[in-house]
Write an enzyme that holds these catalytic residues in place. Structure first.
Site: not given
Ligand code: ADP
Length: 151
Positions: A17, A41, A90
């Site tokens: 992120h 959730k 990803r």
């Molecule tokens: P959700 O709970 O909606 O899955 P996340 O908080 O996991 O959301 O992810 C939010 C955003 O961050 C999404 O666009 C996801 O693809 C992106 N994301 C999550 N992990 C990674 C990573 N390792 N590298 C790049 N983007 C990421």
């Protein structure tokens, strides 16, 4: 003003992120990291903890704002004059999932979704893996920014 929202659960914020947000700052005037509240959730970290992790990680980056929101992401965008949704990709599974959401959002409002491909060195990281490592007392600190610490 080009404003983007980066929506997610951030349970917790990971280096993946972090990478997307940092790169988003070069593309937009403001990046709003928005924690979606979903009452169905179960989260490992409280909303306050998740917000603080992000605020602390970007304390020296005035273009990054942190908020929480309920309801549709496009509604948040319309209310707050946000024209872009930022998402990270990803792998092919992310692409398929994100494609459906982006098309739906385009049907709902004239807002563009902008995708950034993950950095190679963080592409394997997900919040769910981080939570698993934490639950099993592993060293999660390599996967998250320094601001993310378990009390
Ligand atoms: P959700 O709970 O909606 O899955 P996340 O908080 O996991 O959301 O992810 C939010 C955003 O961050 C999404 O666009 C996801 O693809 C992106 N994301 C999550 N992990 C990674 C990573 N390792 N590298 C790049 N983007 C990421």
């Amino acid at each position: 003003m080009k404003r983007a929202i980066f929506p997610g659960s951030f349970d917790p914020l990971t280096l993946g992120h972090y990478d997307i947000i940092k790169r988003g700052v070069h593309l937009f005037d403001e990046v709003i990291v928005a924690i979606g509240i979903n009452s169905e959730k179960k989260y490992m970290f409280s909303l306050e903890e998740r917000m603080q992790f992000i605020k602390d990680a970007f304390e020296n980056e005035p273009k990054v704002k942190v908020v929480s929101y309920k309801g549709l992401t496009v509604d948040f965008c319309l209310k707050n004059n946000v024209k872009f949704i930022l998402r990270g990709l990803r792998n092919p599974a992310d692409f398929e999932f994100e494609k459906a959401i982006a098309h739906t959002n385009r049907d709902l409002a004239p807002i563009e979704t902008v995708f950034l491909l993950t950095a190679a060195n963080t592409s394997y990281i997900s919040s769910s893996i981080v939570r698993d490592v934490i639950r099993n007392n592993g060293d999660y600190t390599k996967l998250v920014p320094k601001s993310v610490r378990v009390k």
